[in-house]
Scaffold this motif. Sequence first.
Motif, PDB file in Angstrom:
ATOM      1  N   ASP A 252       0.813  -1.229   0.000  1.00 54.14           N
ATOM      2  CA  ASP A 252       0.000   0.000   0.000  1.00 54.14           C
ATOM      3  C   ASP A 252       0.843   1.274   0.000  1.00 54.14           C
ATOM      4  O   ASP A 252       0.424   2.317   0.528  1.00 54.14           O
ATOM      5  CB  ASP A 252      -0.950   0.008   1.201  1.00 54.14           C
ATOM      6  CG  ASP A 252      -1.892  -1.192   1.214  1.00 54.14           C
ATOM      7  OD1 ASP A 252      -2.376  -1.560   0.129  1.00 54.14           O
ATOM      8  OD2 ASP A 252      -2.117  -1.763   2.290  1.00 54.14           O
ATOM      9  N   GLY A 253       2.053   1.191  -0.557  1.00 56.28           N
ATOM     10  CA  GLY A 253       2.886   2.386  -0.677  1.00 56.28           C
ATOM     11  C   GLY A 253       3.421   2.927   0.629  1.00 56.28           C
ATOM     12  O   GLY A 253       3.796   4.107   0.722  1.00 56.28           O
ATOM     13  N   LEU A 254       3.487   2.070   1.670  1.00 55.03           N
ATOM     14  CA  LEU A 254       3.942   2.538   2.977  1.00 55.03           C
ATOM     15  C   LEU A 254       5.340   3.140   2.894  1.00 55.03           C
ATOM     16  O   LEU A 254       5.625   4.174   3.515  1.00 55.03           O
ATOM     17  CB  LEU A 254       3.921   1.383   3.986  1.00 55.03           C
ATOM     18  CG  LEU A 254       4.389   1.733   5.404  1.00 55.03           C
ATOM     19  CD1 LEU A 254       3.453   2.738   6.062  1.00 55.03           C
ATOM     20  CD2 LEU A 254       4.519   0.470   6.259  1.00 55.03           C
ATOM     21  N   TRP A 255       6.242   2.514   2.135  1.00 53.37           N
ATOM     22  CA  TRP A 255       7.631   2.967   2.045  1.00 53.37           C
ATOM     23  C   TRP A 255       7.721   4.429   1.619  1.00 53.37           C
ATOM     24  O   TRP A 255       8.506   5.196   2.165  1.00 53.37           O
ATOM     25  CB  TRP A 255       8.406   2.079   1.066  1.00 53.37           C
ATOM     26  CG  TRP A 255       7.960   2.231  -0.366  1.00 53.37           C
ATOM     27  CD1 TRP A 255       6.863   1.680  -0.946  1.00 53.37           C
ATOM     28  CD2 TRP A 255       8.594   3.027  -1.371  1.00 53.37           C
ATOM     29  NE1 TRP A 255       6.762   2.069  -2.257  1.00 53.37           N
ATOM     30  CE2 TRP A 255       7.816   2.887  -2.549  1.00 53.37           C
ATOM     31  CE3 TRP A 255       9.734   3.828  -1.400  1.00 53.37           C
ATOM     32  CZ2 TRP A 255       8.159   3.537  -3.740  1.00 53.37           C
ATOM     33  CZ3 TRP A 255      10.083   4.465  -2.588  1.00 53.37           C
ATOM     34  CH2 TRP A 255       9.294   4.317  -3.737  1.00 53.37           C
ATOM     35  N   LEU A 256       6.883   4.814   0.665  1.00 56.40           N
ATOM     36  CA  LEU A 256       6.929   6.181   0.155  1.00 56.40           C
ATOM     37  C   LEU A 256       6.249   7.149   1.125  1.00 56.40           C
ATOM     38  O   LEU A 256       6.729   8.272   1.335  1.00 56.40           O
ATOM     39  CB  LEU A 256       6.265   6.243  -1.217  1.00 56.40           C
ATOM     40  CG  LEU A 256       6.388   7.565  -1.973  1.00 56.40           C
ATOM     41  CD1 LEU A 256       7.847   7.957  -2.163  1.00 56.40           C
ATOM     42  CD2 LEU A 256       5.688   7.454  -3.328  1.00 56.40           C
ATOM     43  N   ASP A 257       5.168   6.721   1.734  1.00 55.25           N
ATOM     44  CA  ASP A 257       4.472   7.563   2.706  1.00 55.25           C
ATOM     45  C   ASP A 257       5.386   7.905   3.879  1.00 55.25           C
ATOM     46  O   ASP A 257       5.440   9.068   4.318  1.00 55.25           O
ATOM     47  CB  ASP A 257       3.220   6.838   3.211  1.00 55.25           C
ATOM     48  CG  ASP A 257       2.508   7.608   4.320  1.00 55.25           C
ATOM     49  OD1 ASP A 257       2.099   8.753   4.077  1.00 55.25           O
ATOM     50  OD2 ASP A 257       2.384   7.061   5.428  1.00 55.25           O
ATOM     51  N   LEU A 258       6.128   6.915   4.373  1.00 58.03           N
ATOM     52  CA  LEU A 258       7.025   7.159   5.501  1.00 58.03           C
ATOM     53  C   LEU A 258       8.140   8.117   5.113  1.00 58.03           C
ATOM     54  O   LEU A 258       8.530   8.992   5.899  1.00 58.03           O
ATOM     55  CB  LEU A 258       7.603   5.842   6.016  1.00 58.03           C
ATOM     56  CG  LEU A 258       6.590   4.821   6.554  1.00 58.03           C
ATOM     57  CD1 LEU A 258       7.315   3.598   7.104  1.00 58.03           C
ATOM     58  CD2 LEU A 258       5.705   5.440   7.622  1.00 58.03           C
ATOM     59  N   ALA A 259       8.672   7.959   3.910  1.00 59.38           N
ATOM     60  CA  ALA A 259       9.731   8.855   3.448  1.00 59.38           C
ATOM     61  C   ALA A 259       9.215  10.282   3.284  1.00 59.38           C
ATOM     62  O   ALA A 259       9.910  11.253   3.609  1.00 59.38           O
ATOM     63  CB  ALA A 259      10.302   8.344   2.130  1.00 59.38           C
ATOM     64  N   GLN A 260       8.000  10.412   2.798  1.00 61.36           N
ATOM     65  CA  GLN A 260       7.409  11.752   2.652  1.00 61.36           C
ATOM     66  C   GLN A 260       7.246  12.422   4.006  1.00 61.36           C
ATOM     67  O   GLN A 260       7.480  13.627   4.152  1.00 61.36           O
ATOM     68  CB  GLN A 260       6.076  11.649   1.916  1.00 61.36           C
ATOM     69  CG  GLN A 260       6.229  11.312   0.439  1.00 61.36           C
ATOM     70  CD  GLN A 260       4.923  10.917  -0.222  1.00 61.36           C
ATOM     71  OE1 GLN A 260       3.968  10.526   0.453  1.00 61.36           O
ATOM     72  NE2 GLN A 260       4.859  11.006  -1.542  1.00 61.36           N
ATOM     73  N   ARG A 261       6.846  11.635   5.009  1.00 60.60           N
ATOM     74  CA  ARG A 261       6.718  12.188   6.364  1.00 60.60           C
ATOM     75  C   ARG A 261       8.078  12.670   6.883  1.00 60.60           C
ATOM     76  O   ARG A 261       8.189  13.759   7.461  1.00 60.60           O
ATOM     77  CB  ARG A 261       6.165  11.130   7.321  1.00 60.60           C
ATOM     78  CG  ARG A 261       4.734  10.716   7.072  1.00 60.60           C
ATOM     79  CD  ARG A 261       4.249   9.905   8.268  1.00 60.60           C
ATOM     80  NE  ARG A 261       3.329   8.854   7.897  1.00 60.60           N
ATOM     81  CZ  ARG A 261       2.822   7.964   8.741  1.00 60.60           C
ATOM     82  NH1 ARG A 261       3.170   8.007  10.018  1.00 60.60           N
ATOM     83  NH2 ARG A 261       1.989   7.031   8.326  1.00 60.60           N
ATOM     84  N   ALA A 262       9.087  11.837   6.713  1.00 60.99           N
ATOM     85  CA  ALA A 262      10.427  12.195   7.188  1.00 60.99           C
ATOM     86  C   ALA A 262      10.947  13.436   6.474  1.00 60.99           C
ATOM     87  O   ALA A 262      11.515  14.343   7.103  1.00 60.99           O
ATOM     88  CB  ALA A 262      11.383  11.020   6.982  1.00 60.99           C
ATOM     89  N   ASN A 263      10.762  13.487   5.160  1.00 60.65           N
ATOM     90  CA  ASN A 263      11.226  14.646   4.401  1.00 60.65           C
ATOM     91  C   ASN A 263      10.499  15.921   4.818  1.00 60.65           C
ATOM     92  O   ASN A 263      11.110  16.988   4.944  1.00 60.65           O
ATOM     93  CB  ASN A 263      11.022  14.416   2.904  1.00 60.65           C
ATOM     94  CG  ASN A 263      12.013  13.440   2.309  1.00 60.65           C
ATOM     95  OD1 ASN A 263      12.830  12.862   3.020  1.00 60.65           O
ATOM     96  ND2 ASN A 263      11.953  13.247   1.006  1.00 60.65           N
TER      97      ASN A 263
END
Length: 349
Positions: A252-263
């Motif tokens: 479900d795209g978790l990897w990208l969502d987490l990176a967006q939060r960190a950025n």
Amino acid sequence: MSFASDNTGPAHPKVLDAIIAANVGYVPSYGADPLTVEAADMVRELFEAPEASVHFVATGTAANSLILASLSTPFDAIHCTACAHITEDECNAPEFFTGGAKLLHVQDEHGLMDPAALAAALGSHDPRSIMVPQKGPVSLTQVTETGTLYTLEHLRSLTDIAHSHGVKVHLDGARFANAIAALGCTPAEMTWKAGIDAVSFGGTKNGCLGVEACVIFDPSLSREMELRRKRAGHLFSKHRYLAAQMQGYLSDGLWLDLAQRANAAGQKLAAILRAHPEARLLHEPQANMIFASLPRRIHKVLIAAGANYDLHGKLDSGSDHDLMTARFVCDWSTTDEAINTFETLLAPR
């Protein structure tokens, strides 16, 4: 206020749930289980690379070192920057796993390798001489260790030079997801479409417990990678627990969502530092990592209040007016509350 590293934060609950779901019954060991096959296929789909070989390991050091060993010989030079992760943070592991390949530093600007300098470095090798290291692979760190980013055009310029000299290119992607989120491109566009031959696709810094995917786009290197992983002691017997992390991470795209939060947290923190009259940013922060200098007296206030970050130098030695450099890193779990508290403490007084 924990800004020391994106290694220090918690794993995401969905990754933990995936491990719990995998912890049922009996399955073949050493990567022969169905979950590992499924997770590897998910990685191939993410990279739009159905022929790529995918090998899971638990650490970024192992991922980088085993890939570079598969791309080089013991008498090669590996071309990287002086601030590359493989230079600064891996205790000579690449040299160990390659059997002695030498890291040669190529000039950089703010952590980004200079194409002209790479061309000069590769062109200086004399293939007739047995007295010097031979021409070997190029290793690039994305996000760089200064918090900057290679554009796709910059990556392509470097890979074109490397390939014109007959050497391969490795991408150290410990913060791969952060780079994708910042550039707004696809994993394929930042790797094989840009000329990258192999990538360490990191999960540990972005919400996993400990898993990295070695993705090699030349399937002819798969067998050697398998043997090197086993020989090095990095093939887990209960391999499904590595695969489960990657499955949860990619679902479900978790990897990208987490990176967006960190950025987003990193950019908010960078804006606060940029606005401070006594702060100076050493590099333009483009993802979730910031290098900045502040007077010692301000560091004393921040640290006394509980801020945790990587301070370069001794807090109790020198004038309160001396500038001290620090690294601040945000991860997916960094809260607005922590950043707001930091801003309040940083306010001029």
